[in-house]
Design a protein around this motif. Sequence first.
Motif, mmCIF file in Angstrom:
data_model
loop_
_atom_site.group_PDB
_atom_site.id
_atom_site.type_symbol
_atom_site.label_atom_id
_atom_site.label_comp_id
_atom_site.label_asym_id
_atom_site.label_seq_id
_atom_site.Cartn_x
_atom_site.Cartn_y
_atom_site.Cartn_z
ATOM 1 N N ALA A 1 3.134 -0.658 -2.903
ATOM 2 C CA ALA A 1 4.064 -1.742 -2.570
ATOM 3 C C ALA A 1 3.938 -2.900 -3.551
ATOM 4 C CB ALA A 1 3.823 -2.222 -1.137
ATOM 5 N N ALA A 2 2.724 -3.232 -3.955
ATOM 6 C CA ALA A 2 2.523 -4.335 -4.903
ATOM 7 C C ALA A 2 3.101 -3.992 -6.273
ATOM 8 C CB ALA A 2 1.039 -4.664 -5.015
ATOM 9 N N ILE A 3 2.854 -2.783 -6.741
ATOM 10 C CA ILE A 3 3.392 -2.363 -8.037
ATOM 11 C C ILE A 3 4.912 -2.321 -8.001
ATOM 12 C CG2 ILE A 3 3.535 -0.410 -9.642
ATOM 13 C CD1 ILE A 3 0.536 0.134 -8.861
ATOM 14 N N ARG A 4 5.479 -1.843 -6.910
ATOM 15 C CA ARG A 4 6.940 -1.817 -6.772
ATOM 16 C C ARG A 4 7.516 -3.229 -6.781
ATOM 17 N NH1 ARG A 4 9.212 1.841 -2.257
ATOM 18 N NH2 ARG A 4 11.073 1.388 -3.460
ATOM 19 N N ALA A 5 6.839 -4.166 -6.114
ATOM 20 C CA ALA A 5 7.311 -5.560 -6.096
ATOM 21 C C ALA A 5 7.299 -6.139 -7.507
ATOM 22 C CB ALA A 5 6.443 -6.405 -5.158
ATOM 23 N N PRO B 1 -2.908 -8.779 -4.153
ATOM 24 C CA PRO B 1 -3.065 -7.554 -3.359
ATOM 25 C C PRO B 1 -3.670 -6.389 -4.134
ATOM 26 C CG PRO B 1 -0.758 -7.920 -3.868
ATOM 27 C CD PRO B 1 -1.500 -9.151 -4.305
ATOM 28 N N LEU B 2 -3.464 -6.311 -5.444
ATOM 29 C CA LEU B 2 -4.055 -5.214 -6.207
ATOM 30 C C LEU B 2 -5.572 -5.370 -6.296
ATOM 31 C CD1 LEU B 2 -1.361 -4.914 -8.996
ATOM 32 C CD2 LEU B 2 -1.818 -3.275 -7.163
ATOM 33 N N TYR B 3 -6.043 -6.574 -6.496
ATOM 34 C CA TYR B 3 -7.491 -6.806 -6.558
ATOM 35 C C TYR B 3 -8.111 -6.660 -5.164
ATOM 36 C CZ TYR B 3 -6.049 -8.829 -11.033
ATOM 37 O OH TYR B 3 -5.484 -9.035 -12.258
ATOM 38 N N LEU B 4 -7.394 -7.093 -4.164
ATOM 39 C CA LEU B 4 -7.843 -6.883 -2.783
ATOM 40 C C LEU B 4 -7.956 -5.379 -2.514
ATOM 41 C CD1 LEU B 4 -8.492 -7.895 0.072
ATOM 42 C CD2 LEU B 4 -6.022 -8.003 0.497
ATOM 43 N N GLY B 5 -6.976 -4.622 -2.994
ATOM 44 C CA GLY B 5 -6.998 -3.173 -2.831
ATOM 45 C C GLY B 5 -8.179 -2.533 -3.552
ATOM 46 N N ASN B 6 -8.504 -3.019 -4.746
ATOM 47 C CA ASN B 6 -9.663 -2.488 -5.482
ATOM 48 C C ASN B 6 -10.947 -2.688 -4.673
ATOM 49 O OD1 ASN B 6 -8.015 -1.849 -7.662
ATOM 50 N ND2 ASN B 6 -8.557 -3.663 -8.823
ATOM 51 N N THR B 7 -11.088 -3.875 -4.095
ATOM 52 C CA THR B 7 -12.282 -4.177 -3.307
ATOM 53 C C THR B 7 -12.302 -3.338 -2.034
ATOM 54 O OG1 THR B 7 -12.242 -6.427 -4.195
ATOM 55 C CG2 THR B 7 -13.615 -6.043 -2.247
ATOM 56 N N ALA B 8 -11.162 -3.228 -1.369
ATOM 57 C CA ALA B 8 -11.079 -2.411 -0.157
ATOM 58 C C ALA B 8 -11.414 -0.952 -0.465
ATOM 59 C CB ALA B 8 -9.687 -2.526 0.458
ATOM 60 N N LEU B 9 -10.993 -0.478 -1.614
ATOM 61 C CA LEU B 9 -11.293 0.899 -2.004
ATOM 62 C C LEU B 9 -12.796 1.093 -2.216
ATOM 63 C CD1 LEU B 9 -9.854 3.556 -2.442
ATOM 64 C CD2 LEU B 9 -9.564 2.935 -4.837
ATOM 65 N N MET B 10 -13.462 0.103 -2.782
ATOM 66 C CA MET B 10 -14.925 0.174 -2.920
ATOM 67 C C MET B 10 -15.574 0.302 -1.543
ATOM 68 S SD MET B 10 -16.074 -0.073 -6.150
ATOM 69 C CE MET B 10 -17.762 -0.558 -5.863
ATOM 70 N N PHE B 11 -15.125 -0.523 -0.603
ATOM 71 C CA PHE B 11 -15.681 -0.473 0.750
ATOM 72 C C PHE B 11 -15.371 0.870 1.417
ATOM 73 C CE2 PHE B 11 -15.363 -5.386 1.266
ATOM 74 C CZ PHE B 11 -16.388 -5.553 0.351
ATOM 75 N N ALA B 12 -14.161 1.379 1.188
ATOM 76 C CA ALA B 12 -13.775 2.660 1.770
ATOM 77 C C ALA B 12 -14.661 3.787 1.252
ATOM 78 C CB ALA B 12 -12.302 2.959 1.467
ATOM 79 N N ILE B 13 -14.912 3.791 -0.040
ATOM 80 C CA ILE B 13 -15.788 4.818 -0.617
ATOM 81 C C ILE B 13 -17.183 4.707 -0.003
ATOM 82 C CG2 ILE B 13 -16.920 5.634 -2.722
ATOM 83 C CD1 ILE B 13 -14.387 4.645 -4.253
ATOM 84 N N GLY B 14 -17.648 3.475 0.168
ATOM 85 C CA GLY B 14 -18.952 3.273 0.795
ATOM 86 C C GLY B 14 -19.005 3.833 2.201
ATOM 87 N N VAL C 1 6.215 -13.424 -8.384
ATOM 88 C CA VAL C 1 6.479 -12.476 -7.303
ATOM 89 C C VAL C 1 5.806 -13.002 -6.036
ATOM 90 C CG1 VAL C 1 6.211 -10.097 -6.518
ATOM 91 C CG2 VAL C 1 6.608 -10.582 -8.944
ATOM 92 N N THR C 2 6.610 -13.202 -4.991
ATOM 93 C CA THR C 2 6.073 -13.727 -3.729
ATOM 94 C C THR C 2 6.433 -12.855 -2.529
ATOM 95 O OG1 THR C 2 8.021 -15.126 -3.408
ATOM 96 C CG2 THR C 2 6.153 -16.108 -4.580
ATOM 97 N N GLY C 3 7.103 -11.737 -2.769
ATOM 98 C CA GLY C 3 7.511 -10.859 -1.672
ATOM 99 C C GLY C 3 6.609 -9.644 -1.560
ATOM 100 N N GLY C 4 6.886 -8.816 -0.567
ATOM 101 C CA GLY C 4 6.080 -7.619 -0.328
ATOM 102 C C GLY C 4 4.656 -8.015 0.005
ATOM 103 N N PRO C 5 3.657 -7.310 -0.526
ATOM 104 C CA PRO C 5 2.270 -7.642 -0.234
ATOM 105 C C PRO C 5 1.874 -9.034 -0.750
ATOM 106 C CG PRO C 5 2.401 -5.511 -1.316
ATOM 107 C CD PRO C 5 3.774 -6.092 -1.330
#
Length: 159
Positions: free
Chosen positions: A63-67, A96-109, A85-89
């Motif tokens: 969603a962030a990349i599409r926005a 949101p992309l950096y938030l996603g990177n961090t969330a992915l680290m936690f998910a892998i953990g 860009v202020t819409g979508g995520p």
Amino acid sequence: MSDSAEEAPSRIPWPPILYLIAVAVSAALSYAVPLPWLGPPLSDLLFAVGWLLVVATILMDIAAIRALRRANTTINPTKVADHLVTGGPYAFSRNPLYLGNTALMFAIGMIAGALWFFVFGILAAYLTQKLAIEPEERHLALRFGKRYRDYQKKVRRWF
């Protein structure tokens, strides 16, 4: 000398470098120096939550990349932003992309049962903020002025 609003926020794409290093170091330390992890049934629950977080992260990143693409602006942190860009995520996180990177680290953990991914996920997020986010914020403030400052007041940096 060029106008600083026309200069890229960074010459180095720090976020992908930082998070790839964080994953590699976390994986190596998880193998070499495993830290204690929770036992069942909590570990099973965290495993499932980790996979849900992976799916949520992928959807947020798409969603962030599409926005960004819809706004015809760059995703590359070493390029000048063409549009704010202020819409979508971006309506609930300025990064949101950096938030996603961090969330992915936690998910892998959670999936691997490895605490090192949490430790290095937090470290990567901190370094991303210092090396990428803060320079990007200065760039966007120079480039978009009041519009960006108003956006900063409405939407938090991370979540």
